[in-house]
Design a protein around this motif. Structure first.
Motif, PDB file in Angstrom:
ATOM      1  N   VAL A 262     -14.381  12.395   0.950  1.00  0.00           N
ATOM      2  CA  VAL A 262     -12.733  11.725  -0.110  1.00  0.00           C
ATOM      3  C   VAL A 262     -11.993  10.942   0.538  1.00  0.00           C
ATOM      4  O   VAL A 262     -11.171  10.210   0.072  1.00  0.00           O
ATOM      5  CB  VAL A 262     -12.781  13.346   0.142  1.00  0.00           C
ATOM      6  CG1 VAL A 262     -10.537  12.687  -0.587  1.00  0.00           C
ATOM      7  CG2 VAL A 262     -12.664  14.482  -0.510  1.00  0.00           C
ATOM      8  N   HIS A 263     -12.257  10.534   1.699  1.00  0.00           N
ATOM      9  CA  HIS A 263     -11.006   9.378   2.359  1.00  0.00           C
ATOM     10  C   HIS A 263     -11.852   8.137   2.682  1.00  0.00           C
ATOM     11  O   HIS A 263     -11.427   7.431   1.737  1.00  0.00           O
ATOM     12  CB  HIS A 263     -11.174   9.184   3.643  1.00  0.00           C
ATOM     13  CG  HIS A 263     -10.752   9.029   5.152  1.00  0.00           C
ATOM     14  ND1 HIS A 263     -10.604   7.590   5.590  1.00  0.00           N
ATOM     15  CD2 HIS A 263      -8.956   8.775   4.636  1.00  0.00           C
ATOM     16  CE1 HIS A 263      -9.821   7.063   5.892  1.00  0.00           C
ATOM     17  NE2 HIS A 263      -8.652   7.938   5.466  1.00  0.00           N
ATOM     18  N   HIS A 264     -13.596   8.043   2.353  1.00  0.00           N
ATOM     19  CA  HIS A 264     -14.056   6.463   1.350  1.00  0.00           C
ATOM     20  C   HIS A 264     -13.453   6.564   0.564  1.00  0.00           C
ATOM     21  O   HIS A 264     -13.075   4.770   0.315  1.00  0.00           O
ATOM     22  CB  HIS A 264     -15.745   6.978   2.246  1.00  0.00           C
ATOM     23  CG  HIS A 264     -16.137   5.917   1.538  1.00  0.00           C
ATOM     24  ND1 HIS A 264     -16.590   5.598   0.133  1.00  0.00           N
ATOM     25  CD2 HIS A 264     -16.389   5.157   2.503  1.00  0.00           C
ATOM     26  CE1 HIS A 264     -17.660   5.048   0.557  1.00  0.00           C
ATOM     27  NE2 HIS A 264     -17.326   4.152   1.307  1.00  0.00           N
ATOM     28  N   PHE A 265     -13.224   7.443  -0.869  1.00  0.00           N
ATOM     29  CA  PHE A 265     -12.735   6.780  -1.610  1.00  0.00           C
ATOM     30  C   PHE A 265     -11.299   6.625  -1.637  1.00  0.00           C
ATOM     31  O   PHE A 265     -11.752   5.750  -2.942  1.00  0.00           O
ATOM     32  CB  PHE A 265     -13.470   8.401  -2.990  1.00  0.00           C
ATOM     33  CG  PHE A 265     -12.854   8.278  -4.032  1.00  0.00           C
ATOM     34  CD1 PHE A 265     -13.509   7.564  -5.191  1.00  0.00           C
ATOM     35  CD2 PHE A 265     -11.584   9.007  -4.206  1.00  0.00           C
ATOM     36  CE1 PHE A 265     -12.318   7.598  -6.742  1.00  0.00           C
ATOM     37  CE2 PHE A 265     -10.909   9.049  -5.788  1.00  0.00           C
ATOM     38  CZ  PHE A 265     -11.525   8.164  -6.326  1.00  0.00           C
ATOM     39  N   GLN A 266     -10.793   7.229  -0.577  1.00  0.00           N
ATOM     40  CA  GLN A 266      -9.626   7.482  -1.266  1.00  0.00           C
ATOM     41  C   GLN A 266      -8.790   5.923  -0.835  1.00  0.00           C
ATOM     42  O   GLN A 266      -8.281   4.894  -1.663  1.00  0.00           O
ATOM     43  CB  GLN A 266      -8.661   8.016  -0.338  1.00  0.00           C
ATOM     44  CG  GLN A 266      -8.674   9.344  -1.495  1.00  0.00           C
ATOM     45  CD  GLN A 266      -7.938  10.473  -0.316  1.00  0.00           C
ATOM     46  OE1 GLN A 266      -7.468  10.374   0.862  1.00  0.00           O
ATOM     47  NE2 GLN A 266      -7.578  11.287  -1.341  1.00  0.00           N
ATOM     48  N   THR A 267      -9.788   5.329   0.920  1.00  0.00           N
ATOM     49  CA  THR A 267      -9.134   3.960   1.321  1.00  0.00           C
ATOM     50  C   THR A 267      -9.820   3.238   0.157  1.00  0.00           C
ATOM     51  O   THR A 267      -9.403   2.085  -0.223  1.00  0.00           O
ATOM     52  CB  THR A 267      -9.910   4.450   1.759  1.00  0.00           C
ATOM     53  OG1 THR A 267      -9.422   5.443   3.438  1.00  0.00           O
ATOM     54  CG2 THR A 267      -9.659   2.228   2.819  1.00  0.00           C
TER      55      THR A 267
ATOM     56  N   ALA B  10      -7.455   0.024  -1.612  1.00  0.00           N
ATOM     57  CA  ALA B  10      -7.623  -1.344  -1.332  1.00  0.00           C
ATOM     58  C   ALA B  10      -7.744  -1.883  -2.334  1.00  0.00           C
ATOM     59  O   ALA B  10      -7.159  -3.550  -2.593  1.00  0.00           O
ATOM     60  CB  ALA B  10      -8.932  -1.121  -0.333  1.00  0.00           C
ATOM     61  N   ARG B  11      -7.270  -1.662  -3.797  1.00  0.00           N
ATOM     62  CA  ARG B  11      -8.073  -2.574  -4.816  1.00  0.00           C
ATOM     63  C   ARG B  11      -6.696  -1.650  -5.579  1.00  0.00           C
ATOM     64  O   ARG B  11      -6.380  -2.066  -6.284  1.00  0.00           O
ATOM     65  CB  ARG B  11      -8.574  -1.500  -6.070  1.00  0.00           C
ATOM     66  CG  ARG B  11     -10.591  -2.062  -5.531  1.00  0.00           C
ATOM     67  CD  ARG B  11     -11.686  -1.366  -5.347  1.00  0.00           C
ATOM     68  NE  ARG B  11     -12.189  -2.324  -4.764  1.00  0.00           N
ATOM     69  CZ  ARG B  11     -13.042  -2.301  -2.982  1.00  0.00           C
ATOM     70  NH1 ARG B  11     -11.804  -0.734  -2.411  1.00  0.00           N
ATOM     71  NH2 ARG B  11     -14.206  -2.965  -3.154  1.00  0.00           N
ATOM     72  N   VAL B  12      -5.919  -0.607  -5.852  1.00  0.00           N
ATOM     73  CA  VAL B  12      -4.890  -0.202  -6.715  1.00  0.00           C
ATOM     74  C   VAL B  12      -3.686  -0.028  -5.375  1.00  0.00           C
ATOM     75  O   VAL B  12      -2.607  -0.142  -6.116  1.00  0.00           O
ATOM     76  CB  VAL B  12      -4.900   1.547  -7.546  1.00  0.00           C
ATOM     77  CG1 VAL B  12      -3.913   1.877  -8.020  1.00  0.00           C
ATOM     78  CG2 VAL B  12      -6.953   1.492  -7.926  1.00  0.00           C
ATOM     79  N   GLY B  13      -3.877   0.192  -4.669  1.00  0.00           N
ATOM     80  CA  GLY B  13      -2.427   0.309  -4.025  1.00  0.00           C
ATOM     81  C   GLY B  13      -1.488   2.370  -3.697  1.00  0.00           C
ATOM     82  O   GLY B  13      -2.343   2.510  -4.053  1.00  0.00           O
ATOM     83  N   GLY B  14      -1.574   1.894  -2.586  1.00  0.00           N
ATOM     84  CA  GLY B  14      -1.065   3.386  -2.198  1.00  0.00           C
ATOM     85  C   GLY B  14      -2.072   3.955  -0.487  1.00  0.00           C
ATOM     86  O   GLY B  14      -2.522   3.025  -0.539  1.00  0.00           O
ATOM     87  N   PRO B  15      -1.348   4.760  -0.360  1.00  0.00           N
ATOM     88  CA  PRO B  15      -2.007   5.024   0.828  1.00  0.00           C
ATOM     89  C   PRO B  15      -3.085   6.655   0.814  1.00  0.00           C
ATOM     90  O   PRO B  15      -3.156   6.538  -0.183  1.00  0.00           O
ATOM     91  CB  PRO B  15      -1.217   6.174   1.493  1.00  0.00           C
ATOM     92  CG  PRO B  15       0.280   6.418   1.002  1.00  0.00           C
ATOM     93  CD  PRO B  15      -0.520   5.432  -0.123  1.00  0.00           C
ATOM     94  N   ALA B  16      -4.094   6.500   1.507  1.00  0.00           N
ATOM     95  CA  ALA B  16      -5.115   7.498   1.678  1.00  0.00           C
ATOM     96  C   ALA B  16      -4.630   8.543   2.114  1.00  0.00           C
ATOM     97  O   ALA B  16      -3.581   8.323   3.147  1.00  0.00           O
ATOM     98  CB  ALA B  16      -6.241   6.780   1.823  1.00  0.00           C
ATOM     99  N   THR B  17      -5.030   9.652   2.081  1.00  0.00           N
ATOM    100  CA  THR B  17      -4.996  10.734   3.454  1.00  0.00           C
ATOM    101  C   THR B  17      -5.546  10.747   4.372  1.00  0.00           C
ATOM    102  O   THR B  17      -6.583  10.081   4.658  1.00  0.00           O
ATOM    103  CB  THR B  17      -5.416  12.050   2.152  1.00  0.00           C
ATOM    104  OG1 THR B  17      -5.005  12.516   0.664  1.00  0.00           O
ATOM    105  CG2 THR B  17      -5.216  12.791   3.108  1.00  0.00           C
TER     106      THR B  17
END
Length: 358
Positions: free
Chosen positions: A342-347, A351-358
């Motif tokens: 999940v963290h891999h997906f969010q990161t 990186a492409r859309v913007g915003g932090p990962a959990t």
């Protein structure tokens, strides 16, 4: 951030940066087996028509060049030339105009400059993909290292057997993230899958644009043992395990002894997603009528089991979305080692859309 799950403008950014440039499964070759066969689909707001031409499958926008009407509303059909249902304009296999009724009435008109809008089309195994963005990576580059596995998983000896489609009141990322972790298994799937597998028995592989999850698996009990013996007798080597792969952002498939499943997630709005589960069964490589029938019965039983697991997740998604939409949250959330995909997906997405990962 909360906006990532509820905001239409955020979804617009995701469409532009990752969803439209990605490749999406649109059909399988069994959907249009003969040259001239076509199917129509809607994908990310685009009406598409996929035509089996002499040169293979080709996708176009399902919009006539004349008055911009939809060419056809038929879900499938057969036509050597695609023809508009409104005024009868006809199009050749490459999308160029082939016949314009009463063409002199349009003069001066260069019919060769008119035509259907092509959509990038490519295949891997029996699966036909499209890319809606005009520019982007090739399908092979998009799939990356898992390409060979995907081609084998959906090769010529695999037959689609059942499709389930659900519209879910949840953001598309809620559903993708649920497929990436086993932490929920012991609670959500207690009656179907039982306890979640031990952490040390699960393997995660994280690549630049994809990830995989391999736990202990295979159909359990006497049915599993019989199924694996039958598979070996008709020319297949059983995997003896389950393996899930996600090619980012939304291409998800699972591999089992007796078949594969392809799951797709299409955002319809920031809080609504079309989820499709397509199950495929392996076919005997050697003639074995009696054993083949037994194997087909066991596989049908297995497919029904996994559809039950699928529905258990489907029922939960609206409640996850409701929590994400709450005006006040107890914190930013956190992830365990079991949820590292999940963290891999969010990161990757941040990186492409913007915003932090959990």
């Amino acid at each position: 951030p909360r906006a990532a799950s509820v905001d239409e403008a955020w979804l617009g950014r995701e469409l532009k940066t990752v969803l439209l440039p990605a490749w999406h499964p649109l059909a399988v070759m069994q959907d249009l087996p003969r040259p001239g066969d076509f199917v129509t689909r809607r994908l990310l707001g685009h009406d598409l028509i996929l035509h089996h031409t002499p040169d293979g499958p080709r996708a176009f926008l399902n919009v006539c060049a004349h008055r911009l009407a939809r060419l056809t509303s038929a879900a499938c059909g057969h036509a050597e030339r695609l023809k508009c249902q409104y005024h009868g304009w006809e199009y050749a296999a490459d999308g160029r105009t082939a016949r314009i009724p009463d063409a002199p009435a349009f003069k001066p008109l260069d019919g060769q400059r008119l035509g259907l809008t092509p959509v990038a089309t490519a295949s891997c195994g029996q699966v036909i993909f499209v890319r809606l963005a005009a520019e982007g990576a090739s399908l092979e580059a998009f799939l990356g290292p898992p390409a060979a596995e995907f081609a084998a998983a959906f090769g010529a000896d695999v037959r689609p057997c059942r499709t389930v489609v659900r519209t879910v009141a949840a953001n598309w990322k809620v559903i993708v993230e649920n497929t990436l972790e086993s932490y929920h298994v012991g609670e959500v799937h207690r009656r179907s899958l039982g306890a979640m597998p031990a952490e040390q028995e699960c393997v995660h592989e994280l690549l630049a644009d994809s990830s995989t999850f391999t736990p202990p698996g295979g159909m359990p009990g006497w049915a599993g043992g019989l199924q694996r013996r039958l598979l070996a007798s008709v020319g297949h080597r059983p995997l003896g395990r389950y393996r899930h792969t996600l090619v980012l952002p939304t291409l998800s498939w699972g591999m089992l002894d007796d078949g594969t499943s392809l799951q797709t997630f299409e955002p319809l709005a920031a809080d609504r997603t079309l989820v499709t589960l397509r199950s495929c069964a392996v076919q005997p490589r050697r003639p074995a009528p009696g054993r083949g029938r037994v194997l087909a019965a066991l596989t049908a039983r297995h497919v029904s089991f996994w559809e039950r697991v699928f529905e258990e997740d489907i029922r939960l998604y609206p409640d996850i979305q409701a929590g994400l939409m709450a005006p006040v949250a107890p914190g930013p959330g956190l992830l365990s080692r079991r949820e590292e995909r999940v963290h891999h997906f969010q990161t990757w997405l941040a990186a492409r859309v913007g915003g932090p990962a959990t």
